[in-house]
Design a protein around this motif. Structure first.
Motif, PDB file in Angstrom:
ATOM      1  N   LEU A 153      56.459 -22.972 108.195  1.00 60.66           N
ATOM      2  CA  LEU A 153      57.177 -23.782 109.179  1.00 60.66           C
ATOM      3  C   LEU A 153      56.312 -24.936 109.683  1.00 60.66           C
ATOM      4  O   LEU A 153      56.810 -26.042 109.886  1.00 60.66           O
ATOM      5  CB  LEU A 153      57.644 -22.921 110.349  1.00 60.66           C
ATOM      6  CG  LEU A 153      58.844 -22.009 110.068  1.00 60.66           C
ATOM      7  CD1 LEU A 153      59.127 -21.118 111.271  1.00 60.66           C
ATOM      8  CD2 LEU A 153      60.066 -22.838 109.719  1.00 60.66           C
ATOM      9  N   SER A 154      55.048 -24.675 109.871  1.00 58.84           N
ATOM     10  CA  SER A 154      54.135 -25.735 110.320  1.00 58.84           C
ATOM     11  C   SER A 154      54.078 -26.860 109.294  1.00 58.84           C
ATOM     12  O   SER A 154      54.122 -28.041 109.651  1.00 58.84           O
ATOM     13  CB  SER A 154      52.725 -25.177 110.545  1.00 58.84           C
ATOM     14  OG  SER A 154      52.742 -24.192 111.547  1.00 58.84           O
ATOM     15  N   LEU A 159      56.388 -27.644 107.100  1.00 55.37           N
ATOM     16  CA  LEU A 159      57.689 -28.306 107.101  1.00 55.37           C
ATOM     17  C   LEU A 159      57.813 -29.291 108.263  1.00 55.37           C
ATOM     18  O   LEU A 159      58.245 -30.437 108.079  1.00 55.37           O
ATOM     19  CB  LEU A 159      58.809 -27.257 107.168  1.00 55.37           C
ATOM     20  CG  LEU A 159      60.236 -27.795 107.160  1.00 55.37           C
ATOM     21  CD1 LEU A 159      60.531 -28.520 105.852  1.00 55.37           C
ATOM     22  CD2 LEU A 159      61.221 -26.670 107.394  1.00 55.37           C
ATOM     23  N   ILE A 160      57.389 -28.880 109.437  1.00 58.40           N
ATOM     24  CA  ILE A 160      57.447 -29.753 110.618  1.00 58.40           C
ATOM     25  C   ILE A 160      56.545 -30.969 110.441  1.00 58.40           C
ATOM     26  O   ILE A 160      56.942 -32.102 110.736  1.00 58.40           O
ATOM     27  CB  ILE A 160      57.088 -28.967 111.900  1.00 58.40           C
ATOM     28  CG1 ILE A 160      58.202 -27.944 112.194  1.00 58.40           C
ATOM     29  CG2 ILE A 160      56.863 -29.884 113.079  1.00 58.40           C
ATOM     30  CD1 ILE A 160      57.853 -26.937 113.268  1.00 58.40           C
ATOM     31  N   LEU A 189      55.436 -17.244 107.119  1.00 57.58           N
ATOM     32  CA  LEU A 189      56.439 -17.993 107.841  1.00 57.58           C
ATOM     33  C   LEU A 189      55.839 -19.050 108.766  1.00 57.58           C
ATOM     34  O   LEU A 189      56.255 -20.215 108.732  1.00 57.58           O
ATOM     35  CB  LEU A 189      57.340 -17.038 108.643  1.00 57.58           C
ATOM     36  CG  LEU A 189      58.549 -17.695 109.295  1.00 57.58           C
ATOM     37  CD1 LEU A 189      59.436 -18.337 108.235  1.00 57.58           C
ATOM     38  CD2 LEU A 189      59.334 -16.691 110.098  1.00 57.58           C
TER      39      LEU A 189
END
Length: 138
Positions: A121-122, A124-125, A117
């Motif tokens: 998320l990293s 995606l950002i 996760l």
């Protein structure tokens, strides 16, 4: 310190650790493997790993080193012929290694957070920030 002629009820000769350590010289080399005492003096020149390996362990416990190398059954048979006795039971605690304590979590539920996760998320950002900054330049 002279040799003590202490024997077990089944006739095995016991050696004290101090006595084994005294045998660490150019004339004599004794080692301990699994509480058995080995006189490897005559085997030094024949040892495939070189005599330095045995001399480094002389007078002490070589169990871990012996087991880590993964000696063959032939090597173990040869070693059996070099046993001269056992480390005295009262001295065995002197060479015993403390048990390793492994810290483990009770559950592995949190591992997916750190393994999937957070990196996801990293990524995606970073992708969103890249698109925002490249879109403004056009």
């Amino acid at each position: 310190m002279g040799e003590t002629e202490e024997k077990s009820p089944d006739g095995v000769k016991y050696y004290r650790l101090a006595e084994i350590q005294e045998k660490n010289s150019f004339k004599s080399t004794w080692i301990i493997i699994n509480n058995n005492v080995y006189d490897v003096t005559k085997f030094l020149e024949e040892h495939p790993g070189g005599e330095e390996v045995l001399r480094e362990q002389a007078g002490g416990d070589a169990t871990e080193s012996f087991e880590d190398v993964g000696h063959s059954s032939d090597a173990r048979d040869m070693a059996h012929d070099m046993v001269i006795g056992q480390l005295h039971p009262e001295d065995r605690h002197l060479i015993a290694k403390p048990e390793e304590n492994h810290v483990t979590t009770l559950t592995d539920e949190n591992s997916w957070w750190s393994n999937l996760l957070i990196p996801g998320l990293s990524a995606l950002i970073i992708t969103l920030l890249y698109r925002i900054f490249t879109a403004e330049d056009e």
